[in-house]
Write a protein that holds these residues in place. Structure first.
Motif, PDB file in Angstrom:
ATOM      1  N   ARG A   2       0.818  -1.205   0.000  1.00  0.00           N
ATOM      2  CA  ARG A   2       0.000   0.000   0.000  1.00  0.00           C
ATOM      3  C   ARG A   2       0.857   1.262   0.000  1.00  0.00           C
ATOM      4  NH1 ARG A   2      -3.928   1.186   4.207  1.00  0.00           N
ATOM      5  NH2 ARG A   2      -4.327   2.858   2.735  1.00  0.00           N
ATOM      6  N   ARG A  49      -7.234  -4.114   0.079  1.00  0.00           N
ATOM      7  CA  ARG A  49      -6.712  -5.146  -0.820  1.00  0.00           C
ATOM      8  C   ARG A  49      -7.862  -6.023  -1.299  1.00  0.00           C
ATOM      9  NH1 ARG A  49      -1.838  -8.442  -1.361  1.00  0.00           N
ATOM     10  NH2 ARG A  49      -0.804  -7.252   0.272  1.00  0.00           N
ATOM     11  N   TRP A  99      -5.734  -6.819  -6.273  1.00  0.00           N
ATOM     12  CA  TRP A  99      -5.551  -5.372  -6.397  1.00  0.00           C
ATOM     13  C   TRP A  99      -5.374  -4.729  -5.027  1.00  0.00           C
ATOM     14  CZ3 TRP A  99      -4.913  -2.876 -10.939  1.00  0.00           C
ATOM     15  CH2 TRP A  99      -5.211  -3.610 -12.104  1.00  0.00           C
ATOM     16  N   ARG A 127      -5.093  -0.782  -3.019  1.00  0.00           N
ATOM     17  CA  ARG A 127      -5.225   0.679  -3.092  1.00  0.00           C
ATOM     18  C   ARG A 127      -4.100   1.296  -2.282  1.00  0.00           C
ATOM     19  NH1 ARG A 127     -10.226   1.021  -2.073  1.00  0.00           N
ATOM     20  NH2 ARG A 127     -10.205   1.324   0.178  1.00  0.00           N
ATOM     21  N   TYR A 178      -8.867   0.666  -7.307  1.00  0.00           N
ATOM     22  CA  TYR A 178      -7.575   0.118  -6.905  1.00  0.00           C
ATOM     23  C   TYR A 178      -6.566   0.396  -8.008  1.00  0.00           C
ATOM     24  CZ  TYR A 178     -10.456  -2.225  -3.465  1.00  0.00           C
ATOM     25  OH  TYR A 178     -11.338  -2.475  -2.457  1.00  0.00           O
TER      26      TYR A 178
END
Length: 756
Positions: free
Chosen positions: A122, A250, A288, A290, A280
């Motif tokens: 992240r 996630r 994926w 973010r 994302y």
């Protein structure tokens, strides 16, 4: 260590002797490889893998070179300096962090936040962070283990391993392997210091493998998740919302999913839309993420291009939800709890905590409203922050995806980003069938869906399209939320869990983010409609509101004549037709006349693949066969190693090896063959009668047995051949063949040794 089991500081493996010290070094290398795999995974995702490999190799060499020359205190200071320099370098790489890069408080706070479960992926500049911390994570444990400070080496490596366990970036299997490597390091280190036997090594191996098997097959918590390694483990298939619209940082792409028919929201809006929850930006091959941090509520600017205003009031119908769906782009909250609303790093409104049933909020959104001509002419002059964030692809799959997408866009004569996006969307719609019952592929999801899979659901379509566009240097991102749902009035929609969806947003200069949905809407709608009907027939609670029970509201046209002119008016009409989920609603409007695109009135028209697969089979029958994953293969290898160690510890391995040696003789040269044949015979006679005594010649041994036990004549013949070859120097293939064959017969018929 000698073969008889005497205490030593090396393990004998056949003719080779391996020092326990180097076994300890190798075991620590396993632990280091476990946590370094996270750093290599990071740099594969964001770039920099060759640089990381060079850093790791250089640090290993530096650790080996200084192990004998540098005192431990100085080495510790050097490791601390390496870590500090790496973290400072990371913060200098973050554009917004220049002024706070040297703030120890900021450095400490961010890294402590990682320990609370915040994935390192992240972090915005995670590549710089990985390159910064790698030297310290390699140097400290490597230096210590080479200095034979085994416990301290395990402590240093275990700290790094534990760090990635706490961030959630180290998988279950890698954690288990890394832990076993640490335990083995301590075990072999103890043997290196105090000496040990082969039996102790076997015991250590059995214990380690037993830990692997137990950890892989037994749930620690009753009723908890099953094995992360063995097939068939874990809970039942997740619902769509559990899989990817829980508004987490996630999203991991799952295999088969279920669709919940229960109502989640009702929406009053001046037009239908996709009710967007989250976006994302970072793709790691499995799902994926973010990146970045959210902020407190604030009004947001409208997209840079033409827009239309959509005002929607959303009422929560479920018991509790953790999202605030709204049409993109939400700019301001006109009603609702602003104090408990945040703005995500990618521009969505999020509740702090959850919204309860009956709560509502009103959002004003500015929806991008470009024409086709504007999209075609948008160009590629992307802002730097857009390019740096939305073109990332894992390096291990980027080239292959790029080559396939090149062929697709070239076949469509697509040259502009808009044309390429349209071509990719059409290709996915036409070449992949919709199904919610799929097997989760190993490896890169986008690559597997593009090249290997024949069907999938929205997350697979959206992931593949985003990756394909990024391979063409077109900024794109993965988006989740809900389709418009069932229309129950002219300005009201009921949104169910089965309306959970994933799609793509593509960035166009001077326009902003524009929605694309590559999932075939017709097949998906059929699956969802049938699910709602089954739930209604089964009297499942929460499937309808008072408004939705009356059926779907659809506009109909009536014509009135007034003053010689005709006027067409749309009026509402409730029907009992199946639920309309709104799949495929295009936001790329208005569409220029004559463009040939579907949906100019905002309604979906099916243009993609027509195949529907709401069930679980491929229609071919038979038993599905799947290859084991890498984790399962590694587990199998460890189990085999444990069984071999246990067999050796109990003597079973030696007996098995002796049985094979007795029953099977490979051929080499006549002299060797005859010698081994007699050895086999002697072993057989020793088991049946007695062993040959010291100083007793082969002839004397056989004569003594013959006098007492009446041994088979074939044994005497083998003895004669052995004497002839050994002492007379006769080397003939025929004699060797005869000796081997006679012993083979005696082994097969051991009762003949008694002359019966």
């Amino acid at each position: 260590m000698s073969a008889d089991g005497a205490v030593g500081r090396a393990l004998e493996l056949g003719d080779a002797r391996v020092s326990y010290h180097w076994l300890a070094v190798g075991s620590l290398g396993v632990t280091m490889a476990a946590y370094l795999s996270v750093l290599f995974h990071i740099t594969d995702i964001v770039g920099g893998a060759p640089t990381l490999a060079a850093l790791v190799a250089g640090t290993l060499l530096a650790g080996a070179a200084t192990a004998r020359r540098l005192r431990p205190l100085r080495a510790a200071a050097l490791a601390g300096v390496l870590l500090a320099l790496g973290l400072v370098g990371y913060y200098l790489a973050v554009p917004s962090a220049y002024l706070v890069a040297l703030s120890l408080g900021k450095v400490a706070a961010d890294n402590v936040a990682l320990l609370t479960g915040l994935s390192v992926l992240r972090m915005t500049e995670v590549g710089a962070w990985a390159l910064g911390v790698a030297p310290a994570m390699v140097f400290a444990p490597w230096y210590l283990v080479l200095r034979r400070r085994y416990a301290l080496a395990v402590g240093a490596a275990g700290t790094a391993l534990g760090f990635f366990v706490l961030t959630g970036d180290l998988g279950n299997f890698a954690t288990l392997v890394g832990t076993l490597g640490a335990i083995a390091t301590l075990g072999f280190g103890t043997l290196a210091r105090r000496g040990g036997t082969a039996a102790q090594v076997d015991t250590l191996a059995v214990v380690l493998v037993a830990m692997v098997v137990l950890a892989s097959t037994v749930s620690v918590v009753p009723g908890g998740a099953a094995s992360p390694i063995l097939p068939g483990g874990g809970a039942s298939a997740p619902t769509v919302e559990q899989a990817f619209v829980t508004n987490q940082e996630r999203v991991t792409i799952k295999g088969s999913i279920r669709l919940s028919p229960k109502v989640r929201f009702s929406v009053e809006s001046n037009e239908k839309a996709y009710w967007r929850v989250a976006a994302y930006d970072r793709y790691d091959g499995n799902g994926w993420i973010r990146t970045g941090d959210g902020t407190g509520y604030r009004s947001q600017p409208a997209p840079p291009g033409p827009t239309r205003t959509v005002e929607q009031t959303v009422t929560v119908e479920a018991e509790r939800v953790a999202a605030m769906p709204a049409a993109w782009k939400p700019t301001r909250l006109t009603s609702g709890d602003r104090d408990n609303t945040r703005v995500s790093s990618l521009g969505a409104f999020d509740p702090v905590g959850s919204l309860r049933q009956g709560e509502s909020y009103t959002v004003v959104s500015r929806v991008p409203d470009p024409t086709t001509r504007q999209l075609r002419s948008a160009g590629t002059d992307y802002p730097e922050h857009i390019e740096s964030r939305y073109l990332q692809l894992p390096g291990s799959s980027a080239d292959r995806i790029r080559q396939r997408t090149d062929r697709i866009t070239e076949a469509a004569n697509a040259t502009t980003p808009y044309e390429k996006a349209e071509a990719v969307e059409r290709w996915l719609e036409a070449n992949k069938a919709y199904s919610k019952d799929v097997s989760r592929p190993d490896g890169n999801v986008a690559e597997s869906f593009i090249f290997d899979m024949e069907r999938g659901y929205c997350t697979y379509y959206a992931t593949a399209m985003t990756a394909m566009l990024r391979s063409q240097d077109i900024p794109a991102r993965f988006v989740v939320g809900y389709t418009s749902g069932q229309r129950v009035a002219e300005d009201e929609w009921v949104v169910r869990g089965l309306d959970s969806h994933a799609w793509v947003e593509v960035y166009f200069p001077r326009i902003g983010w524009v929605k694309y949905d590559p999932t075939p809407g017709g097949p998906r709608q059929q699956v969802e409609d049938s699910r709602v009907e089954r739930a209604r027939q089964s009297n499942v609670s929460g499937v309808d509101t008072n408004e939705s029970k009356a059926g779907t509201w659809t506009p109909t046209e009536t014509t009135t004549v007034s003053g010689g002119s005709e006027t067409t008016v749309a009026v509402g009409n409730a029907t009992s037709s199946p639920v309309t989920t709104g799949s495929g609603l295009p936001d790329r409007q208005p569409i220029d006349p004559g463009s040939g695109l579907n949906g100019t009135d905002g309604e979906f028209t099916t243009t993609g693949a027509s195949g529907v697969d709401g069930g679980g089979g491929d229609g071919g029958g038979g038993i599905p066969i799947s290859m084991p994953s890498r984790e399962q293969a590694a587990l199998g290898a460890l189990v085999v190693a444990g069984l071999l160690a246990a067999a050796r510890r109990t003597g079973l391995l030696g007996r098995l090896r002796r049985a094979v040696w007795l029953r099977w003789q490979p051929r080499r040269d006549p002299e060797t063959d005859v010698s081994r044949a007699f050895d086999r015979l002697e072993h057989l006679l020793a088991r049946e009668y007695r062993a040959r005594e010291s100083g007793e010649t082969p002839r004397q041994y056989l004569a003594a047995l013959e006098a007492r036990y009446d041994v088979d004549d074939r044994a005497e013949r083998v003895g004669a051949i052995y004497e002839r070859v050994r002492y007379a120097g006769a080397v003939e293939d025929g004699l060797a063949e005869e000796a081997v064959s006679l012993v083979d017969e005696l082994v097969r018929d051991r009762r003949s040794l008694l002359g019966r």
